[in-house]
Write a protein that holds these residues in place. Structure first.
Motif, short mmCIF file in Angstrom:
data_model
loop_
_atom_site.label_atom_id
_atom_site.label_comp_id
_atom_site.label_asym_id
_atom_site.label_seq_id
_atom_site.Cartn_x
_atom_site.Cartn_y
_atom_site.Cartn_z
N ALA A 131 49.52 40.41 28.21
CA ALA A 131 50.04 39.16 28.76
C ALA A 131 50.62 39.39 30.16
CB ALA A 131 51.11 38.59 27.84
N LEU A 132 51.32 40.52 30.33
CA LEU A 132 51.91 40.82 31.63
C LEU A 132 50.84 41.05 32.69
CD1 LEU A 132 54.94 43.09 30.79
CD2 LEU A 132 55.01 40.89 31.92
N GLU A 133 49.75 41.71 32.29
CA GLU A 133 48.64 41.93 33.24
C GLU A 133 48.07 40.60 33.71
OE1 GLU A 133 45.45 44.34 31.85
OE2 GLU A 133 46.66 46.15 31.70
N ALA A 134 47.78 39.74 32.74
CA ALA A 134 47.20 38.44 33.08
C ALA A 134 48.18 37.63 33.93
CB ALA A 134 46.84 37.67 31.81
N LEU A 135 49.44 37.70 33.57
CA LEU A 135 50.46 36.95 34.30
C LEU A 135 50.60 37.47 35.73
CD1 LEU A 135 52.41 34.67 33.87
CD2 LEU A 135 54.09 36.27 32.99
N ALA A 136 50.52 38.78 35.89
CA ALA A 136 50.61 39.37 37.23
C ALA A 136 49.45 38.87 38.10
CB ALA A 136 50.60 40.89 37.14
N ILE A 137 48.26 38.83 37.52
CA ILE A 137 47.09 38.36 38.27
C ILE A 137 47.30 36.91 38.70
CG2 ILE A 137 44.62 37.82 38.14
CD1 ILE A 137 44.46 40.21 36.10
N ILE A 138 47.76 36.10 37.75
CA ILE A 138 47.96 34.68 38.05
C ILE A 138 49.05 34.51 39.10
CG2 ILE A 138 48.69 32.46 37.09
CD1 ILE A 138 47.41 33.49 34.41
N ALA A 139 50.13 35.27 38.97
CA ALA A 139 51.25 35.13 39.90
C ALA A 139 50.85 35.48 41.33
CB ALA A 139 52.42 35.99 39.45
N TYR A 140 50.04 36.53 41.48
CA TYR A 140 49.70 36.98 42.83
C TYR A 140 48.52 36.25 43.43
CZ TYR A 140 52.99 40.81 43.06
OH TYR A 140 54.14 41.54 43.16
N LYS A 141 47.61 35.80 42.59
CA LYS A 141 46.37 35.24 43.14
C LYS A 141 46.21 33.76 42.84
CE LYS A 141 44.38 39.73 42.92
NZ LYS A 141 43.69 40.27 44.04
N GLN A 142 47.28 33.10 42.44
CA GLN A 142 47.11 31.72 42.03
C GLN A 142 46.59 30.86 43.17
OE1 GLN A 142 50.90 29.93 40.93
NE2 GLN A 142 51.91 31.75 41.68
N ALA A 143 45.76 29.81 42.82
CA ALA A 143 45.33 29.54 41.46
C ALA A 143 44.04 30.31 41.16
CB ALA A 143 45.10 28.04 41.30
#
Lengths: 178, 248
Positions: A92-104
């Motif tokens: 979950a943290l990995e996915a969240l990190a990706i979303i946080a940095y590369k959103q959307a």
């Protein structure tokens, strides 16, 4: 109005609020300009910090909020253990990190970085209100785009997205040949 | 077969093929841009082999990565063909065509792992701070029925697709029916419907009403009402020996 009173008002205001209070709201309550409001909150923050009080002022999600002193956690858990949310999984943290940095980003983009399917993880993050759907990407299939939700900042105690440290690329290109 | 249970070696779990590769690279103490494909492929396959020996399920992504590594390795061994056909963009999710691409993907993954570690630290730090919570106060400020319904829907969102009647409710219904029967038997005469309601909560009224309807349908009781909106009387239907009824 004297400054001591203003600081007391802010203290009471933050104590009562369940959500971070913006400087705009503070300036509205005190009828002072926004920058003066910020100064007064800072003063309260420093005062509580210097006195090592049980309650401290934290900057969260674009506002100010009262929270307990971290050192008290082990004691408070005895009374409020059910309030402690379970930690996020590594996935979950990995996915969240990706979303946080590369959103959307789309699900496919998340999956291609992680190298694994991530539908389930994304679903859980939405359920925990850490991310939300921000729209659809133009192009084939018009896939959903994900970005962080307001609770993301609250969950991690971040002031704003800019609080995330920059991702540091290693120097590459030159020593590429295997 | 029985002996298998005795060997409980726990392998570290990896979040995916990149995670495993990353672990192997770190173990080899080289940086991503200078790994040897041949070396890393051998280690990767050895790891999958040990997973297989332990009868672990190997997710398909790990196998795709193994195939990718082998292909990259074979490409390095063979002289380069003119790459006209390579040009077409492959939409395949985990398609990696060159070693460079693999390094790039690994590097990207490394950055995300670092970011995830940062978030983990923040999570731990912030969990030590207790904030005023809204938990348990969902009724506050709900002045209209629509507010309450809205809040209820919000609070129970996760269970929105739960079946309308659960085993617990059926149990309550059966209990209520039994209770109504016992009261009627004790009284020996018809009783008004309100006598069966104790606490008088909405839920109990609903359950009582459903129980009475169900019992009327089963012909256990008869419902009597002498005028519109008048009190409803409930009378027990005496059980007549059904077998006596002969067919005509």
């Amino acid at each position: 109005v004297d400054k001591e009173l203003q600081i007391k008002i802010i203290e009471a205001l933050l104590f009562l609020s369940e959500e971070p209070v913006s400087d705009d709201k503070i300036s509205l309550v005190l009828s002072v300009p926004s920058d003066e409001a910020v100064m007064l909150v800072r003063e309260l923050q420093n005062k509580l910090k210097a006195d090592e009080r049980g309650l401290q002022v934290y900057e969260i999600a674009g506002g100010y909020q009262m929270g307990t002193l971290p050192e008290l956690a082990t004691h408070l858990e005895k009374a409020f253990s059910e309030d402690v949310s379970s930690n996020l999984s590594a996935a979950a943290l990995e996915a969240l990190a990706i979303i946080a940095y590369k959103q959307a980003v789309t699900r496919i983009e998340i999956e291609s970085i992680r190298g694994v399917r991530s539908e389930h993880v994304i679903e859980n993050l939405i359920k925990r209100k850490l991310i939300r759907v921000s729209g659809r990407k133009e192009g084939p299939g018009r896939p959903l785009l994900y970005c962080t939700a307001p609770d993301f900042l609250k969950y991690f105690g971040l002031k704003e997205l800019g609080d995330l440290p920059p991702l540091e690329m290693e120097i590459q290109e030159e020593n590429l040949l295997p | 077969m029985m002996q298998q249970a005795e060997y409980q070696i726990k392998l570290p779990t990896f979040e995916g093929p990149f995670d495993l590769l990353f672990h192997l690279i770190k173990k080899a103490e080289v940086d991503i841009w200078s790994i040897s494909i041949a070396n890393i492929t051998a280690q990767y396959l050895a790891y999958l082999q040990s997973m297989k020996e332990l009868n672990l399920d190997i997710a398909s992504e790990f196998l795709v990565m193994a195939a990718t590594l082998l292909r990259l390795k074979s490409k390095l061994l063979l002289p380069r063909a003119p790459r006209a056909s390579d040009q077409e963009e492959d939409e395949e999710l985990f398609e990696i065509n060159t070693a460079e691409e693999l390094f790039q993907r690994l590097e990207e993954y490394r950055l995300i792992k670092e970011a995830a570690a940062f978030l983990r630290d923040r999570e731990e730090a912030h969990q030590k701070i207790f904030l005023r919570s809204t938990g348990g106060q969902i009724w506050e400020g709900a002045h209209h029925l629509s507010d309450i319904m809205h809040r209820f829907a919000e609070a129970t969102h996760a269970d929105a697709y739960a079946p309308a009647f659960s085993a617990v409710e059926d149990f309550v219904l059966a209990e209520k029916s039994a209770y109504i029967c016992s009261l009627l038997e004790l009284a020996g005469q018809p009783l008004p419907m309100k006598d069966f309601i104790n606490a008088g909560g909405t839920w109990e009224i609903i359950i009582t009403f459903i129980a009475l309807l169900e019992m009327a349908r089963q012909r256990k009781v008869i419902l009597l009402q002498d005028r519109l909106f008048g009190p409803i009387l409930v009378a027990l239907i005496e059980k007549e020996p059904q077998k006596e009824e002969t067919s005509g």
